[in-house]
Design an enzyme around this catalytic site. Structure first.
Site, PDB file in Angstrom:
ATOM      1  N   LYS A  96      30.526  13.907   3.694  1.00  0.00           N
ATOM      2  CA  LYS A  96      29.948  13.486   2.397  1.00  0.00           C
ATOM      3  C   LYS A  96      30.376  14.367   1.228  1.00  0.00           C
ATOM      4  CE  LYS A  96      26.749  15.665   5.052  1.00  0.00           C
ATOM      5  NZ  LYS A  96      26.115  15.389   6.307  1.00  0.00           N
ATOM      6  N   GLU A 120      30.831   5.126   6.598  1.00  0.00           N
ATOM      7  CA  GLU A 120      29.406   4.807   6.801  1.00  0.00           C
ATOM      8  C   GLU A 120      28.637   6.019   7.330  1.00  0.00           C
ATOM      9  OE1 GLU A 120      26.661   2.860   5.897  1.00  0.00           O
ATOM     10  OE2 GLU A 120      28.044   1.215   6.239  1.00  0.00           O
ATOM     11  N   VAL A 123      26.679   8.831   4.982  1.00  0.00           N
ATOM     12  CA  VAL A 123      25.397   8.656   4.281  1.00  0.00           C
ATOM     13  C   VAL A 123      24.332   8.157   5.257  1.00  0.00           C
ATOM     14  CG1 VAL A 123      24.212   7.550   2.348  1.00  0.00           C
ATOM     15  CG2 VAL A 123      26.630   8.122   2.140  1.00  0.00           C
ATOM     16  N   ILE A 127      22.154   4.746   9.674  1.00  0.00           N
ATOM     17  CA  ILE A 127      21.642   3.650   8.824  1.00  0.00           C
ATOM     18  C   ILE A 127      22.815   2.967   8.113  1.00  0.00           C
ATOM     19  CG2 ILE A 127      20.153   3.041   6.864  1.00  0.00           C
ATOM     20  CD1 ILE A 127      18.447   5.498   7.475  1.00  0.00           C
ATOM     21  N   GLU A 181      20.801  24.260  10.370  1.00  0.00           N
ATOM     22  CA  GLU A 181      21.870  25.201  10.686  1.00  0.00           C
ATOM     23  C   GLU A 181      21.408  26.610  10.328  1.00  0.00           C
ATOM     24  OE1 GLU A 181      25.532  23.943   8.887  1.00  0.00           O
ATOM     25  OE2 GLU A 181      25.124  21.871   9.435  1.00  0.00           O
ATOM     26  N   LYS A 196      25.253  12.550  -0.931  1.00  0.00           N
ATOM     27  CA  LYS A 196      25.056  11.176  -0.444  1.00  0.00           C
ATOM     28  C   LYS A 196      24.680  10.246  -1.596  1.00  0.00           C
ATOM     29  CE  LYS A 196      23.700  12.954   4.057  1.00  0.00           C
ATOM     30  NZ  LYS A 196      22.587  13.478   4.868  1.00  0.00           N
TER      31      LYS A 196
HETATM   32  N1  LIG Z   1      26.130  17.025  12.437  1.00  0.00           N
HETATM   33  C1  LIG Z   1      25.650  15.878  11.964  1.00  0.00           C
HETATM   34  O1  LIG Z   1      24.601  15.397  12.405  1.00  0.00           O
HETATM   35  C2  LIG Z   1      26.377  15.153  10.860  1.00  0.00           C
HETATM   36  C3  LIG Z   1      25.849  13.942  10.359  1.00  0.00           C
HETATM   37  C4  LIG Z   1      26.548  13.229   9.380  1.00  0.00           C
HETATM   38  C5  LIG Z   1      27.738  13.750   8.901  1.00  0.00           C
HETATM   39  N2  LIG Z   1      28.226  14.952   9.397  1.00  0.00           N
HETATM   40  C6  LIG Z   1      29.496  15.445   8.856  1.00  0.00           C
HETATM   41  O2  LIG Z   1      30.454  15.396   9.907  1.00  0.00           O
HETATM   42  C7  LIG Z   1      31.383  16.465   9.771  1.00  0.00           C
HETATM   43  C8  LIG Z   1      31.398  17.286  11.065  1.00  0.00           C
HETATM   44  O3  LIG Z   1      30.101  17.843  11.277  1.00  0.00           O
HETATM   45  P1  LIG Z   1      29.743  18.587  12.655  1.00  0.00           P
HETATM   46  O4  LIG Z   1      28.272  18.808  12.591  1.00  0.00           O
HETATM   47  O5  LIG Z   1      30.308  17.853  13.809  1.00  0.00           O
HETATM   48  O6  LIG Z   1      30.499  19.987  12.475  1.00  0.00           O
HETATM   49  P2  LIG Z   1      30.654  21.140  13.550  1.00  0.00           P
HETATM   50  O7  LIG Z   1      29.766  20.924  14.712  1.00  0.00           O
HETATM   51  O8  LIG Z   1      30.507  22.428  12.792  1.00  0.00           O
HETATM   52  O9  LIG Z   1      32.173  21.006  14.053  1.00  0.00           O
HETATM   53  C9  LIG Z   1      33.243  21.176  13.186  1.00  0.00           C
HETATM   54  C10 LIG Z   1      34.540  20.919  13.931  1.00  0.00           C
HETATM   55  O10 LIG Z   1      35.584  20.950  12.963  1.00  0.00           O
HETATM   56  C11 LIG Z   1      36.656  21.730  13.489  1.00  0.00           C
HETATM   57  N3  LIG Z   1      37.437  22.267  12.363  1.00  0.00           N
HETATM   58  C12 LIG Z   1      37.022  23.030  11.332  1.00  0.00           C
HETATM   59  N4  LIG Z   1      38.046  23.277  10.475  1.00  0.00           N
HETATM   60  C13 LIG Z   1      39.114  22.636  10.987  1.00  0.00           C
HETATM   61  C14 LIG Z   1      40.464  22.511  10.593  1.00  0.00           C
HETATM   62  N5  LIG Z   1      40.904  23.068   9.462  1.00  0.00           N
HETATM   63  N6  LIG Z   1      41.313  21.788  11.365  1.00  0.00           N
HETATM   64  C15 LIG Z   1      40.875  21.197  12.508  1.00  0.00           C
HETATM   65  N7  LIG Z   1      39.598  21.282  12.945  1.00  0.00           N
HETATM   66  C16 LIG Z   1      38.741  21.999  12.193  1.00  0.00           C
HETATM   67  C17 LIG Z   1      35.990  22.801  14.317  1.00  0.00           C
HETATM   68  O11 LIG Z   1      36.940  23.338  15.218  1.00  0.00           O
HETATM   69  P3  LIG Z   1      36.547  24.381  16.366  1.00  0.00           P
HETATM   70  O12 LIG Z   1      35.850  23.567  17.411  1.00  0.00           O
HETATM   71  O13 LIG Z   1      37.844  24.902  16.822  1.00  0.00           O
HETATM   72  O14 LIG Z   1      35.654  25.399  15.718  1.00  0.00           O
HETATM   73  C18 LIG Z   1      34.878  21.970  14.988  1.00  0.00           C
HETATM   74  O15 LIG Z   1      35.374  21.327  16.138  1.00  0.00           O
HETATM   75  C19 LIG Z   1      30.940  17.253   8.544  1.00  0.00           C
HETATM   76  O16 LIG Z   1      31.627  16.788   7.416  1.00  0.00           O
HETATM   77  C20 LIG Z   1      29.464  16.894   8.407  1.00  0.00           C
HETATM   78  O17 LIG Z   1      28.995  16.991   7.071  1.00  0.00           O
HETATM   79  C21 LIG Z   1      27.568  15.641  10.347  1.00  0.00           C
END
Ligand SMILES: NC(=O)c1ccc[n+]([C@@H]2O[C@H](COP(=O)([O-])OP(=O)(O)OC[C@H]3O[C@@H](n4cnc5c(N)ncnc54)[C@H](OP(=O)(O)O)[C@@H]3O)[C@@H](O)[C@H]2O)c1
Length: 410
Positions: A96, A120, A123, A127, A181, A196
């Site tokens: 986002k 999708e 945000v 949903i 976090e 969002k």
């Molecule tokens: N968590 C949720 O519930 C949620 C909900 C909606 C949207 N989102 C969005 O989804 C995205 C991911 O969230 P997440 O919670 O899954 O994050 P996360 O658990 O912190 O995981 C981040 C991943 O990104 C990888 N990464 C970071 N920098 C990178 C780069 N330069 N090149 C390649 N890989 C890289 C990391 O690699 P390593 O494994 O090697 O550290 C890790 O695997 C974010 O934009 C977040 O805002 C998350």
């Protein structure tokens, strides 16, 4: 497009969720060809031969048709998405912050390279609000959109109001439950909700603004006196993102909100999200569900992948039609709790309904414009809690409380 070959960026909470959900989804012809991550030495729970540590391995692989971008670095994410589109690879992303900060550039890239980006999952997780706004609400004129867009903050607020915890205890509980976090700033200070909301302004009103133009203040300064005040007058405190049409354009802001039990969001608790859309003809409609977490977010990504197979792209009709502006001159009713009187000189209220001063609880209820709150840079002041409020106040019975009654409640 059929039988998608996916290049996945990120194997964290959402990336792993997607990997698992895709294995279980029989109705979608898509497979992950390669996963690019950051840290070579991190332990992985699947065969490591699928991993790459160089983004160009995916970007320059002609067999990959779709890039799914799920990393936690907005700047790098924008570079990955841009390079993918330039190579004709469709993109699905959940980022986002990246989308909100680069919305116009993303539209331009999609037009130039005739390649879609779907988001999708960015945000409110599971949903389905963006396609609902693009497709279902393509003809109705939306007057108002609002929502609980951040599960972490909603979980904390539920803990303070239902379990009697103070803010720090509730934040700790949210971390233990895996909803917050270690650094929850973006969530609790309203930035995540604002990213969002900024995205939804495009899809709701055809209004493109940068996140920094939109007011946000969060729940980080909430204390027991605020919770007590809310309970006493029958309110729930929720962190709401709101946008509605005014005479001059669209008012949009993220603030804690004191809402009454007649409000659709009153019973949205814990990590749940909700979005309410009000159209001229449709009246109010409420969507609710899980806004975060690996599986719910992955479900939204899969839905986008399935739309790509049908060659779907957002029509962005409202963006093409609209000339609306952000209206920060709109006046809103607020509850302001403060310690030092100087804040009352900084904030230029248009009306003050009541002011109450006591050693442990000094507050004011009044009306003020959004731009005055932005000007006062309220987020920097640790001794202030600001919330929009539904007026008039009611205490016990259904009779509105007059100012002098308010002043004598403590
Ligand atoms: N968590 C949720 O519930 C949620 C909900 C909606 C949207 N989102 C969005 O989804 C995205 C991911 O969230 P997440 O919670 O899954 O994050 P996360 O658990 O912190 O995981 C981040 C991943 O990104 C990888 N990464 C970071 N920098 C990178 C780069 N330069 N090149 C390649 N890989 C890289 C990391 O690699 P390593 O494994 O090697 O550290 C890790 O695997 C974010 O934009 C977040 O805002 C998350």
């Amino acid at each position: 497009m059929s039988n998608l070959k996916i290049g996945l960026f990120g194997y964290g909470c959402v990336g792993q969720g997607l990997y698992e959900v895709l294995l279980k989804s029989k109705n979608i012809k898509a497979e992950i060809s390669s996963i690019c991550v950051k840290q070579k030495n991190k332990k992985r729970n699947i065969d490591t031969s699928i991993f790459s540590y160089n983004k160009w391995d995916i970007l320059n692989n002609p067999d990959i048709d779709v890039v799914v971008e799920l990393i936690d670095d907005a700047e790098e994410a924008f570079s990955i998405v841009s390079e993918s589109l330039k190579r004709g690879k469709a993109v699905v992303t959940a980022n986002k912050k990246m989308i909100a900060e680069n919305f116009r550039a993303l539209i331009q890239l999609q037009e130039t390279y005739q390649t879609p980006v779907l988001y999708e999952a960015a945000v409110c997780g599971s949903i389905p609000i963006i396609r609902t706004l693009e497709e279902y609400y393509n003809t109705d004129y939306i007057q108002n959109i609002s929502g609980i867009f951040n599960g972490t903050s909603n979980y904390i607020l539920t803990q303070t109001q239902q379990q009697g915890k103070n803010y720090e205890e509730a934040l700790h509980a949210a971390k233990i439950a895996g909803f917050a976090e270690s650094n929850p700033t973006l969530d609790v200070e309203g930035f995540d909700s604002k990213f969002k909301l900024t995205i939804l302004l495009n899809h709701t009103f055809g209004l493109s603004v940068l996140p920094k133009q939109v007011l946000n203040s969060g729940i980080q300064n909430l204390n027991k006196t605020d919770t007590l005040f809310a309970t006493r007058f029958g309110y729930q405190i929720k962190l709401l993102a709101q946008a509605y049409k005014t005479d001059k354009g669209v008012a949009a802001f993220v603030l804690p909100h004191l809402l009454r039990n007649t409000h659709s969001f009153f019973h949205i608790y814990n990590e749940f999200n909700a979005v309410q859309v009000e159209g001229i003809f449709n009246n109010k409609q409420l969507l609710t569900g899980k806004g975060a977490g690996g599986f719910p977010t992955a479900a939204a990504v899969i839905s986008d992948l399935s739309s790509l197979i049908k060659n779907y792209k957002y029509p962005y009709n409202k963006l093409k039609q609209n000339d609306l502006h952000l209206d920060n001159s709109e006046t809103i009713a607020i509850y302001l709790r403060y310690n030092k009187k100087e804040i009352m000189n900084q904030l230029k209220f248009e009306k003050i309904y009541s002011q109450f001063e006591q050693e442990n609880h000094t507050y004011c209820i009044g009306e003020i414009s959004i731009k005055e709150i932005i000007k006062a840079d309220i987020n920097k002041n640790k001794e202030v809690f600001i919330a929009s409020i539904e007026l008039p106040l009611y205490q016990g019975s259904d009779l509105p409380v007059k100012t002098e009654q308010i002043l004598s409640i403590h």
